[in-house]
Motif scaffolding. Structure first.
Motif, PDB file in Angstrom:
ATOM      1  N   HIS A  58       0.984  -1.161  -0.167  1.00 29.23           N
ATOM      2  CA  HIS A  58      -0.076   0.008  -0.044  1.00 29.23           C
ATOM      3  C   HIS A  58       0.992   1.139   0.053  1.00 29.23           C
ATOM      4  O   HIS A  58       1.850   1.466   0.795  1.00 29.23           O
ATOM      5  CB  HIS A  58      -0.593   0.165   1.296  1.00 29.23           C
ATOM      6  CG  HIS A  58      -1.948   1.065   1.229  1.00 29.23           C
ATOM      7  ND1 HIS A  58      -3.129   1.032   0.350  1.00 29.23           N
ATOM      8  CD2 HIS A  58      -1.753   2.377   1.859  1.00 29.23           C
ATOM      9  CE1 HIS A  58      -3.578   2.489   0.827  1.00 29.23           C
ATOM     10  NE2 HIS A  58      -3.136   3.088   1.749  1.00 29.23           N
ATOM     11  N   ARG A  59       0.439   2.184  -0.770  1.00 27.81           N
ATOM     12  CA  ARG A  59       1.239   3.579  -0.691  1.00 27.81           C
ATOM     13  C   ARG A  59       0.190   4.651  -0.422  1.00 27.81           C
ATOM     14  O   ARG A  59      -0.887   4.680  -0.875  1.00 27.81           O
ATOM     15  CB  ARG A  59       1.699   3.809  -2.166  1.00 27.81           C
ATOM     16  CG  ARG A  59       2.657   2.739  -2.751  1.00 27.81           C
ATOM     17  CD  ARG A  59       3.916   2.750  -1.889  1.00 27.81           C
ATOM     18  NE  ARG A  59       4.959   1.896  -2.670  1.00 27.81           N
ATOM     19  CZ  ARG A  59       5.381   0.523  -2.209  1.00 27.81           C
ATOM     20  NH1 ARG A  59       4.483  -0.255  -1.532  1.00 27.81           N
ATOM     21  NH2 ARG A  59       6.139  -0.145  -2.903  1.00 27.81           N
ATOM     22  N   ASP A  60       0.654   5.347   0.450  1.00 28.09           N
ATOM     23  CA  ASP A  60      -0.118   6.663   0.817  1.00 28.09           C
ATOM     24  C   ASP A  60       0.594   7.962   0.364  1.00 28.09           C
ATOM     25  O   ASP A  60       1.795   8.142   0.421  1.00 28.09           O
ATOM     26  CB  ASP A  60      -0.297   6.943   2.304  1.00 28.09           C
ATOM     27  CG  ASP A  60      -1.411   5.847   3.053  1.00 28.09           C
ATOM     28  OD1 ASP A  60      -2.234   6.024   2.511  1.00 28.09           O
ATOM     29  OD2 ASP A  60      -0.966   5.418   4.054  1.00 28.09           O
ATOM     30  N   PHE A  61      -0.143   8.584  -0.732  1.00 22.15           N
ATOM     31  CA  PHE A  61       0.423  10.116  -1.114  1.00 22.15           C
ATOM     32  C   PHE A  61      -0.212  10.932  -0.558  1.00 22.15           C
ATOM     33  O   PHE A  61      -1.329  11.085  -0.490  1.00 22.15           O
ATOM     34  CB  PHE A  61       0.064   9.890  -2.720  1.00 22.15           C
ATOM     35  CG  PHE A  61       0.794   9.040  -3.664  1.00 22.15           C
ATOM     36  CD1 PHE A  61       1.994   8.935  -4.249  1.00 22.15           C
ATOM     37  CD2 PHE A  61       0.064   7.621  -3.885  1.00 22.15           C
ATOM     38  CE1 PHE A  61       2.572   7.965  -5.138  1.00 22.15           C
ATOM     39  CE2 PHE A  61       0.679   6.833  -4.589  1.00 22.15           C
ATOM     40  CZ  PHE A  61       1.897   7.018  -5.187  1.00 22.15           C
ATOM     41  N   VAL A  62       0.704  11.882   0.181  1.00 19.98           N
ATOM     42  CA  VAL A  62       0.174  12.881   0.775  1.00 19.98           C
ATOM     43  C   VAL A  62       0.767  14.123  -0.112  1.00 19.98           C
ATOM     44  O   VAL A  62       1.878  14.297  -0.267  1.00 19.98           O
ATOM     45  CB  VAL A  62       0.832  13.104   2.316  1.00 19.98           C
ATOM     46  CG1 VAL A  62       0.242  14.362   2.803  1.00 19.98           C
ATOM     47  CG2 VAL A  62       0.508  11.870   2.892  1.00 19.98           C
ATOM     48  N   ILE A  63      -0.235  14.775  -0.610  1.00 22.15           N
ATOM     49  CA  ILE A  63       0.254  15.989  -1.676  1.00 22.15           C
ATOM     50  C   ILE A  63      -0.189  17.335  -1.064  1.00 22.15           C
ATOM     51  O   ILE A  63      -1.466  17.564  -0.715  1.00 22.15           O
ATOM     52  CB  ILE A  63      -0.641  15.643  -2.851  1.00 22.15           C
ATOM     53  CG1 ILE A  63      -0.415  14.208  -3.586  1.00 22.15           C
ATOM     54  CG2 ILE A  63      -0.356  16.947  -3.759  1.00 22.15           C
ATOM     55  CD1 ILE A  63      -1.203  13.879  -4.743  1.00 22.15           C
ATOM     56  N   SER A  64       0.860  18.194  -0.691  1.00 21.52           N
ATOM     57  CA  SER A  64       0.665  19.527  -0.310  1.00 21.52           C
ATOM     58  C   SER A  64       0.153  20.454  -1.604  1.00 21.52           C
ATOM     59  O   SER A  64       0.919  20.403  -2.607  1.00 21.52           O
ATOM     60  CB  SER A  64       1.874  20.209   0.342  1.00 21.52           C
ATOM     61  OG  SER A  64       1.878  19.305   1.566  1.00 21.52           O
ATOM     62  N   TYR A  65      -0.588  21.308  -1.342  1.00 21.53           N
ATOM     63  CA  TYR A  65      -1.073  22.271  -2.703  1.00 21.53           C
ATOM     64  C   TYR A  65      -1.223  23.509  -1.861  1.00 21.53           C
ATOM     65  O   TYR A  65      -1.371  23.715  -0.949  1.00 21.53           O
ATOM     66  CB  TYR A  65      -2.266  21.739  -3.343  1.00 21.53           C
ATOM     67  CG  TYR A  65      -3.601  21.839  -2.539  1.00 21.53           C
ATOM     68  CD1 TYR A  65      -4.415  22.739  -2.555  1.00 21.53           C
ATOM     69  CD2 TYR A  65      -3.888  20.905  -1.591  1.00 21.53           C
ATOM     70  CE1 TYR A  65      -5.485  22.881  -1.868  1.00 21.53           C
ATOM     71  CE2 TYR A  65      -4.959  20.798  -0.877  1.00 21.53           C
ATOM     72  CZ  TYR A  65      -5.741  22.074  -0.941  1.00 21.53           C
ATOM     73  OH  TYR A  65      -6.995  21.850  -0.134  1.00 21.53           O
ATOM     74  N   ASN A  66      -1.152  24.719  -2.914  1.00 18.98           N
ATOM     75  CA  ASN A  66      -1.367  25.814  -2.746  1.00 18.98           C
ATOM     76  C   ASN A  66      -2.233  26.389  -3.774  1.00 18.98           C
ATOM     77  O   ASN A  66      -1.799  26.370  -5.122  1.00 18.98           O
ATOM     78  CB  ASN A  66       0.056  26.824  -2.276  1.00 18.98           C
ATOM     79  CG  ASN A  66      -0.266  28.247  -1.994  1.00 18.98           C
ATOM     80  OD1 ASN A  66      -1.344  28.877  -2.313  1.00 18.98           O
ATOM     81  ND2 ASN A  66       0.646  28.694  -1.553  1.00 18.98           N
ATOM     82  N   ASN A  67      -3.405  26.745  -3.426  1.00 19.17           N
ATOM     83  CA  ASN A  67      -4.410  27.094  -4.623  1.00 19.17           C
ATOM     84  C   ASN A  67      -4.409  26.036  -5.616  1.00 19.17           C
ATOM     85  O   ASN A  67      -4.758  24.965  -4.923  1.00 19.17           O
ATOM     86  CB  ASN A  67      -4.219  28.537  -5.431  1.00 19.17           C
ATOM     87  CG  ASN A  67      -4.123  29.562  -4.329  1.00 19.17           C
ATOM     88  OD1 ASN A  67      -5.072  29.436  -3.549  1.00 19.17           O
ATOM     89  ND2 ASN A  67      -3.230  30.558  -4.358  1.00 19.17           N
ATOM     90  N   ASP A  68      -4.147  26.132  -6.921  1.00 20.45           N
ATOM     91  CA  ASP A  68      -4.251  24.923  -7.791  1.00 20.45           C
ATOM     92  C   ASP A  68      -2.710  24.511  -7.955  1.00 20.45           C
ATOM     93  O   ASP A  68      -2.815  23.755  -9.135  1.00 20.45           O
ATOM     94  CB  ASP A  68      -5.120  25.665  -9.007  1.00 20.45           C
ATOM     95  CG  ASP A  68      -4.306  26.643  -9.952  1.00 20.45           C
ATOM     96  OD1 ASP A  68      -3.319  27.343  -9.223  1.00 20.45           O
ATOM     97  OD2 ASP A  68      -4.611  26.715 -11.030  1.00 20.45           O
ATOM     98  N   LYS A  69      -2.144  24.794  -7.555  1.00 24.81           N
ATOM     99  CA  LYS A  69      -0.513  24.344  -7.513  1.00 24.81           C
ATOM    100  C   LYS A  69      -0.017  23.308  -6.861  1.00 24.81           C
ATOM    101  O   LYS A  69      -0.141  23.380  -5.472  1.00 24.81           O
ATOM    102  CB  LYS A  69       0.539  25.480  -7.695  1.00 24.81           C
ATOM    103  CG  LYS A  69       0.167  26.589  -8.396  1.00 24.81           C
ATOM    104  CD  LYS A  69       0.535  26.162 -10.119  1.00 24.81           C
ATOM    105  CE  LYS A  69       0.204  27.508 -10.552  1.00 24.81           C
ATOM    106  NZ  LYS A  69      -0.108  27.314 -12.008  1.00 24.81           N
TER     107      LYS A  69
END
Length: 123
Positions: A58-69
């Protein structure tokens, strides 16, 4: 947000299991890219004290974003399956989750965390 999405259910043959055992015990890793940002992960975990080999399924992707980036991606491994020297097929489910987290970090500085100026500085 995507939770425990199944990529595939795979019956690993004895040959597959032993190839994964080799890859894990030799610290094989992989690299992928998301929005030009590199993400690295290990195939599994090897316990040198016991000789036990575990395959991450299993892989957990934690994606940090600022607005649409997209600013940063963190990969967390999970659901390790112990690999024995197999003589039969074993069923394995590969899955992933995605979690989105807002950040105040700017898009222009998103590669700063990947560049270790101490490492690249000429001494």
């Amino acid at each position: 947000k995507e939770e425990n999405f199944t990529i595939c259910d795979k019956g690993l043959t004895a040959k597959d299991v032993n190839l994964f055992r080799y890859a894990v015990s030799n610290h094989y890793w992989y690299q992928l890219f998301l929005d030009e940002l590199p993400v690295w992960g290990f195939v599994g975990e090897f316990d040198a004290n016991t000789g036990d080999t575990f395959l991450y399924t299993h892989r957990d992707f934690v994606i940090s974003y600022n607005n649409d980036k997209i600013i940063q991606i963190r990969l967390e491994n999970g659901n390790p399956v112990k690999l024995y020297w197999e003589t039969r097929d074993i069923p394995v489910r590969f899955s992933y989750s995605v979690r989105w987290e807002p950040t105040e970090d700017s898009f222009d500085s998103r590669f700063d965390k990947l560049l270790d100026t101490e490492f690249f500085e000429h001494k």
